[in-house]
Design a protein around this motif. Structure first.
Motif: not given
Length: 81
Positions: A3-8, A17-27, A30-38
């Motif tokens: 999994s990769r983490q990305v800020g909100a 772009r993130i969704i397209k990359e996700m489709q290509e890599t299958g990865e 995790i969307v975070t807000r102030r460092g906490h997964p949301v």
């Protein structure tokens, strides 16, 4: 699966772009807000093909006396009264 983490804010700005990359890599992402997964964004499970309609009731008939007889007697029909 990794999994990769990305800020909100970054996810909001680069969502497509993130969704397209996700489709290509299958990865998953995790969307975070102030460092906490949301939220976790991931690909949907692969859909299984639907079962064919024809033949789906095979083996379900319990009794088969006379197929040409009515299922009920005419007295049971309120429309005929």
């Amino acid at each position: 699966m990794a999994s990769r983490q990305v800020g909100a804010a970054e996810f909001k700005a680069k969502c497509l772009r993130i969704i397209k990359e996700m489709q290509e890599t299958g990865e998953s992402v995790i969307v975070t807000r102030r460092g906490h997964p949301v939220a976790i964004v991931s690909l949907p499970p692969s859909a299984e093909p639907a079962k064919p309609i024809f033949g789906s009731m095979r083996g379900s008939v319990i009794k088969y006396d006379d197929p040409f007889e009515p299922a009920t007697s005419p007295e049971d029909w309120s429309a005929l009264r």
